[in-house]
Design a protein around this motif. Structure first.
Motif, PDB file in Angstrom:
ATOM      1  N   CYS A  60       0.806  -1.832   0.013  1.00 58.47           N
ATOM      2  CA  CYS A  60       0.058   0.098   0.586  1.00 58.47           C
ATOM      3  C   CYS A  60       0.793   0.925   0.386  1.00 58.47           C
ATOM      4  O   CYS A  60       0.493   1.895  -0.566  1.00 58.47           O
ATOM      5  CB  CYS A  60      -0.947  -0.278   1.360  1.00 58.47           C
ATOM      6  SG  CYS A  60      -1.876   1.076   0.991  1.00 58.47           S
ATOM      7  N   LEU A  61       2.149   1.271   0.532  1.00 58.87           N
ATOM      8  CA  LEU A  61       3.307   2.210   0.901  1.00 58.87           C
ATOM      9  C   LEU A  61       3.884   2.728  -0.438  1.00 58.87           C
ATOM     10  O   LEU A  61       3.539   3.652  -1.269  1.00 58.87           O
ATOM     11  CB  LEU A  61       3.918   1.882   1.415  1.00 58.87           C
ATOM     12  CG  LEU A  61       4.726   3.062   1.972  1.00 58.87           C
ATOM     13  CD1 LEU A  61       4.221   4.719   2.774  1.00 58.87           C
ATOM     14  CD2 LEU A  61       6.207   2.810   2.760  1.00 58.87           C
ATOM     15  N   ASP A  62       3.757   1.199  -1.212  1.00 57.84           N
ATOM     16  CA  ASP A  62       4.714   1.776  -2.031  1.00 57.84           C
ATOM     17  C   ASP A  62       3.287   2.182  -3.717  1.00 57.84           C
ATOM     18  O   ASP A  62       4.162   2.755  -4.155  1.00 57.84           O
ATOM     19  CB  ASP A  62       5.332   0.656  -2.957  1.00 57.84           C
ATOM     20  CG  ASP A  62       6.501   0.246  -1.838  1.00 57.84           C
ATOM     21  OD1 ASP A  62       7.356   0.625  -2.152  1.00 57.84           O
ATOM     22  OD2 ASP A  62       6.558  -1.567  -2.624  1.00 57.84           O
ATOM     23  N   ALA A  63       2.292   1.481  -3.838  1.00 60.36           N
ATOM     24  CA  ALA A  63       0.747   2.346  -4.719  1.00 60.36           C
ATOM     25  C   ALA A  63       1.464   4.078  -3.568  1.00 60.36           C
ATOM     26  O   ALA A  63       1.103   4.714  -4.864  1.00 60.36           O
ATOM     27  CB  ALA A  63       0.330   1.718  -4.451  1.00 60.36           C
ATOM     28  N   ILE A  64       0.953   4.264  -3.052  1.00 58.72           N
ATOM     29  CA  ILE A  64       0.802   5.556  -2.853  1.00 58.72           C
ATOM     30  C   ILE A  64       1.724   6.695  -3.569  1.00 58.72           C
ATOM     31  O   ILE A  64       1.480   7.176  -3.541  1.00 58.72           O
ATOM     32  CB  ILE A  64       0.576   5.369  -0.794  1.00 58.72           C
ATOM     33  CG1 ILE A  64      -0.740   5.170  -0.073  1.00 58.72           C
ATOM     34  CG2 ILE A  64       0.513   7.099  -0.468  1.00 58.72           C
ATOM     35  CD1 ILE A  64      -0.537   5.369   0.795  1.00 58.72           C
ATOM     36  N   ILE A  68       3.593   1.235  -7.556  1.00 55.29           N
ATOM     37  CA  ILE A  68       3.352   0.485  -8.109  1.00 55.29           C
ATOM     38  C   ILE A  68       2.254   0.559  -8.499  1.00 55.29           C
ATOM     39  O   ILE A  68       1.283   1.635  -7.516  1.00 55.29           O
ATOM     40  CB  ILE A  68       3.633  -1.074  -7.121  1.00 55.29           C
ATOM     41  CG1 ILE A  68       3.062   0.015  -6.287  1.00 55.29           C
ATOM     42  CG2 ILE A  68       4.831  -1.660  -7.220  1.00 55.29           C
ATOM     43  CD1 ILE A  68       2.679  -1.927  -4.939  1.00 55.29           C
ATOM     44  N   PRO A  69       0.981   0.220  -9.293  1.00 56.50           N
ATOM     45  CA  PRO A  69       0.256   0.481  -9.317  1.00 56.50           C
ATOM     46  C   PRO A  69      -1.244   0.048  -8.521  1.00 56.50           C
ATOM     47  O   PRO A  69      -0.824  -0.656  -7.504  1.00 56.50           O
ATOM     48  CB  PRO A  69      -0.690  -0.599 -11.011  1.00 56.50           C
ATOM     49  CG  PRO A  69       0.780  -1.314 -10.771  1.00 56.50           C
ATOM     50  CD  PRO A  69       2.169  -1.056  -9.824  1.00 56.50           C
ATOM     51  N   PRO A  70      -2.124   0.992  -8.320  1.00 64.17           N
ATOM     52  CA  PRO A  70      -3.390   0.449  -7.094  1.00 64.17           C
ATOM     53  C   PRO A  70      -3.438  -1.076  -7.310  1.00 64.17           C
ATOM     54  O   PRO A  70      -4.254  -1.204  -5.867  1.00 64.17           O
ATOM     55  CB  PRO A  70      -4.709   1.378  -6.860  1.00 64.17           C
ATOM     56  CG  PRO A  70      -3.710   2.270  -8.297  1.00 64.17           C
ATOM     57  CD  PRO A  70      -2.825   2.518  -9.444  1.00 64.17           C
ATOM     58  N   ASP A  71      -4.072  -1.364  -8.312  1.00 66.26           N
ATOM     59  CA  ASP A  71      -4.561  -2.651  -8.264  1.00 66.26           C
ATOM     60  C   ASP A  71      -3.673  -3.839  -7.334  1.00 66.26           C
ATOM     61  O   ASP A  71      -4.037  -4.704  -7.017  1.00 66.26           O
ATOM     62  CB  ASP A  71      -4.639  -3.563  -9.757  1.00 66.26           C
ATOM     63  CG  ASP A  71      -3.659  -3.212 -10.717  1.00 66.26           C
ATOM     64  OD1 ASP A  71      -2.699  -2.683 -10.545  1.00 66.26           O
ATOM     65  OD2 ASP A  71      -3.989  -4.472 -11.717  1.00 66.26           O
TER      66      ASP A  71
END
Length: 93
Positions: A60-64, A68-71
């Motif tokens: 989640c932190l990487d996506a924020i 990486i993409p949210p999916d």
């Protein structure tokens, strides 16, 4: 000002919503953005450990941060929910 690579983590347009069926006061938690993923993992999760849980927090932190993409964070949340015995309902949007 946002840092380079950061995404609008409250944005829901690029996130397929899902429902977590949890115990407690908020039995049905609608997750429709990275913000909701973070809130569910940090404030609503029944445990603070587990391999998939820790992976979901990191993802989640990487996506924020836009790495990486949210999916991918959504998929990690589903795996963490399975690990914790939390039923997941896919929500049509």
């Amino acid at each position: 000002m946002q840092a380079v690579g950061m995404v609008d983590w409250r944005r829901s347009e690029d996130f397929a919503p899902l429902m977590l069926v949890m115990s407690g006061q908020e039995q049905h938690r609608l997750v429709r953005s990275l913000s909701d993923v973070a809130d569910a993992l940090i404030n609503g999760w029944p445990t603070g450990d587990g391999r998939e849980y820790i992976a979901a927090v990191k993802t989640c932190l990487d996506a924020i941060q836009g790495n990486i993409p949210p999916d991918v964070a959504r998929a990690a949340l589903i795996l963490a929910a399975e690990e914790a015995g939390i039923p997941v309902i896919t929500v049509a949007h």
